[in-house]
Design an enzyme around this catalytic site. Structure first.
Site, PDB file in Angstrom:
ATOM      1  N   TYR A   1       0.859  -1.176   0.000  1.00 32.12           N
ATOM      2  CA  TYR A   1       0.000   0.000   0.000  1.00 32.12           C
ATOM      3  C   TYR A   1       0.894   1.224   0.000  1.00 32.12           C
ATOM      4  CZ  TYR A   1      -4.290  -2.589   0.793  1.00 32.12           C
ATOM      5  OH  TYR A   1      -5.368  -3.408   0.643  1.00 32.12           O
TER       6      TYR A   1
ATOM      7  N   HIS B   1     -16.781   0.194   4.359  1.00 31.60           N
ATOM      8  CA  HIS B   1     -15.388  -0.095   4.706  1.00 31.60           C
ATOM      9  C   HIS B   1     -15.244  -0.834   6.027  1.00 31.60           C
ATOM     10  CE1 HIS B   1     -11.091   0.619   4.664  1.00 31.60           C
ATOM     11  NE2 HIS B   1     -11.157   1.116   5.878  1.00 31.60           N
TER      12      HIS B   1
END
Ligand SMILES: *[C@@H]1O[C@H](CO)[C@@H](O)[C@H](O)[C@H]1NC(C)=O
Ligand SMILES: *[C@@H]1O[C@H](CO)[C@@H](O)[C@H](O)[C@H]1NC(C)=O
Ligand SMILES: *[C@@H]1O[C@H](CO)[C@@H](O)[C@H](O)[C@H]1NC(C)=O
Ligand SMILES: *[C@@H]1O[C@H](CO)[C@@H](O)[C@H](O)[C@H]1NC(C)=O
Ligand SMILES: *[C@@H]1O[C@H](CO)[C@@H](O)[C@H](O)[C@H]1NC(C)=O
Length: 614
Positions: free
Chosen positions: A209, A395
């Site tokens: 990431y 999320h």
């Protein structure tokens, strides 16, 4: 349905070199990092048409799986034989072994076209979205797990497909049911690109990431963001997995942090942790995203973000060293301001220790209410009779399995705003709703996240790290309210009583409830007790689950500066929904579906070569 005359797979050779299927595909994705398996598709009213191009002259297969593994998958596989004829069939997998040939009367892939050239096998088919047969899988609104496999050779018969081996197979999460419109852009459109710059993807981890900071340049005044689209560096389509753009609650200095590049949530600057408001998100398979024609997201105005954090997720399972990437998103802005400002409402559970998930639970559901009084005050403050919701981003983190955003009006529940029964942390995207939905004064939103913590020993708390959890959704809607967050969570005295306290009180010093009796726990908060060596029983887990629906709650009903929009932060136990939403049984007329499919196949047969196998 058993038929004496076997209605078998229909297939015809088509000229894939000119892509002459007559189908305009709207979405595509490489299913593997090496870009050998390419899938294109389009969604119509009740069907999906897909074209799979695989770099092999042997067998190819694609399947719809519950979780990315073979068992319980619905598989379409075949090959173009040495006789030049295609052999494609419907299978289902009972285990991690040769899939079962699905009965001849049960072939759910129709309008099959297939061909091969010197290097590739190309197959195109149509299937129904909803499947009413236990051997076949419905394509869901949320995350679908698509599996794929191929082999260099043709099998000798459709009943003896060849084993793909350890490498020529894989799975990919995909949102398949995109509603797509691509309205024309206004003449004064300007673009803003948020791209990485020759970033070398590390060869030490299969998942990276990257977080990169961008100063929003001077745009010459207020603009409306009306579309975004992915800009993927050619050659890296298999590795760039998703891109999320965040704005920040408290902004880092844009000049200092512009161009900063860090591993997300690992070595990034402390200030960047405030950049947790999801603004836009794209994931592999997605194309562009358009705002409704009468609304736009404000950018470049005095109070708009001046700094954005862009998170790019790279997949590198082979730990390659040669992936250098400059992908990102392109934003389309216009100075011709639209009638409505888009708002981004955060609902869900507080991202803090107040969000608690017991360990060892196969299915624990966090429930977070956005109370009607909060939502209604938000609407009244801007004199809006209703809010129009057009997209959502749900999320959770690694333990998340399901995300559901429910919509309640009075005593009744309406169809959920969004539901993903197959949540994948590594696949996150802003989802357009099929149709805009209205929130009226008096409506409330109930967010539910279901977690699997069977592999964890301690409590999982709400937090920013991936091993912490979240249960949050960002709802894109218009017109924009001042209300920015509508969250709630159970008061922790409930947990204290579960953990053997017999009396509790709120402690201002701890900013939490503490036990006052018995003596061995007096003065302790629930978290302090949970940090000690407690024994988790099913009963204790069940009690934590009950807290979600039965405990009195704290509420965060605030604007973006965290000022209260409504109430004083405490709420009663939320009301029980008298009439929960019951989805219509789409398979009630299953016989009719099968009959129309057979009719469809027969019609197609007139136009194409009919191949009978067996
Ligand atoms: C074979 O098909 C693939 C996939 O459609 C295509 O990329 C390739 O150019 C084709 N090769 C030839 C020689 O036409
Ligand atoms: C997807 O959601 C839409 C409405 O949001 C609903 O009408 C449709 O039935 C859902 N499709 C499936 C396959 O669940
Ligand atoms: C990336 O590197 C290439 C080759 O060195 C160069 O041409 C290109 O301008 C660089 N791109 C960016 C965005 O820095
Ligand atoms: C991994 O990347 C590093 C730094 O880019 C490089 O020095 C190293 O040789 C690479 N390792 C392998 C096995 O390729
Ligand atoms: C907060 O408001 C609720 C009504 O919503 C009320 O019952 C409660 O007493 C208030 N609490 C405080 C501390 O003012």
């Amino acid at each position: 349905m058993k038929t004496a005359v076997a209605v078998l797979v229909l297939a015809a050779v088509f000229d894939a070199a000119v892509g002459n299927t007559g189908v305009t595909f709207t979405n595509n994705a490489y299913l593997d990092e090496n870009m050998n398996v390419f899938l294109q598709w389009r969604r119509d009213e009740s069907t999906v048409t897909m074209q799979l191009e695989v770099q092999t002259r042997g067998m190819v297969a694609i399947g719809f799986s519950p979780n990315g593994n073979m068992p319980a998958s619905d598989i379409f596989a075949g090959y173009v034989g040495d006789d030049g004829q295609p052999y494609f069939h419907d299978y289902y997998a009972e285990a991690q072994e040769h899939p079962v040939y699905d009965g001849d009367s049960n072939q759910n892939y129709f309008d099959v076209l297939a061909t091969e050239n010197d290097t590739h096998t190309i197959v195109c088919f149509t299937r129904n979205i909803v499947m009413c047969n236990s051997d076949d899988r419905t394509i869901i609104n949320g995350t679908n797990r698509v599996i794929w496999a191929y082999h260099a050779d043709d099998p000798t018969s459709p009943r003896s497909l060849l084993y793909h081996g350890a490498t020529n197979r894989g799975s990919r999460s995909l949102h398949i049911l995109y509603p797509r419109t691509e309205p024309a852009l206004p003449a004064d459109v300007q673009t803003l690109e948020l791209l990485n710059q020759n970033y070398t993807v590390p060869n030490t981890s299969d998942t990276t990431y990257l977080c990169r900071g961008y100063k929003v340049p001077d745009l010459g005044g207020k603009r409306h963001l009306i579309r975004w689209e992915p800009v993927i560096q050619p050659g890296n389509e298999g590795a760039v997995h998703h891109v999320v753009v965040y704005s920040c609650g408290v902004e880092p200095d844009p000049d200092t942090h512009d161009g900063g590049e860090y591993t997300c949530y690992s070595n990034m600057p402390g200030e960047w942790y405030h950049c947790s408001i999801t603004l836009l998100a794209w994931a592999i398979g997605g194309s562009s995203f358009d705002m409704p024609e009468n609304a736009g997201i404000s950018v470049g105005d005095t109070n708009d973000p001046r700094f954005l954090m862009v998170e790019t997720h790279y997949d590198n399972p082979e730990l390659r060293s040669d992936i250098v990437d400059s992908s990102g998103l392109r934003l389309y802005l216009t100075a011709t301001l639209r009638e409505n400002e888009v708002g981004n409402l955060q609902v869900g559970a507080d991202v803090s220790q107040y969000h608690k998930i017991p360990p060892g639970s196969a299915s624990h559901t966090t429930v977070a209410h956005c109370y009607s009084e909060c939502l209604q005050q938000g609407m009244e403050d801007i004199s809006a009779p209703a809010l129009n919701v057009f997209a959502v981003f749900g999320h959770a983190h690694l333990a998340g399995r399901k995300v559901n955003i429910r919509h309640v009006r009075g005593a009744s529940e309406l169809q959920e705003l969004f539901r993903d029964d197959n949540y994948d942390f590594n696949y996150q995207e802003t989802i357009s709703l099929d149709e805009q939905r209205q929130l009226l004064p008096g409506d409330s939103i109930l967010m539910e996240c279901t977690y699997d913590t069977t592999d964890r020993n301690g409590v999982t708390y709400g937090g920013l790290k991936t091993e912490d959890e979240m249960c949050i959704a960002w709802i894109l809607y218009y017109p924009k309210m001042e209300l920015a967050k509508c969250e709630s969570w159970p008061m922790s005295y409930w947990y204290l009583y579960s953990l053997s306290a017999t009396a509790t009180e709120f402690s201002v010093a701890e900013n939490d409830f503490v036990a006052t009796a018995p003596a061995n726990v007096a003065g302790l908060t629930a978290d302090q007790i949970l940090a000690s060596d407690i024994t988790w029983t099913d009963e204790l887990r069940a009690d934590f689950q009950r807290a979600e629906t039965q405990a009195q709650r704290f509420e965060r009903c605030v604007n973006k500066n965290n000022d209260l929009v409504h109430g004083n932060g405490t709420r009663p136990v939320p009301p029980v929904i008298e009439f929960p939403w019951v989805a219509a049984d789409e398979c009630a007329g299953a016989d009719a579906v099968t009959a129309s499919m057979v009719a469809n196949m027969l019609l197609v047969a007139l136009g194409f070569v009919l191949i009978t196998v067996m």
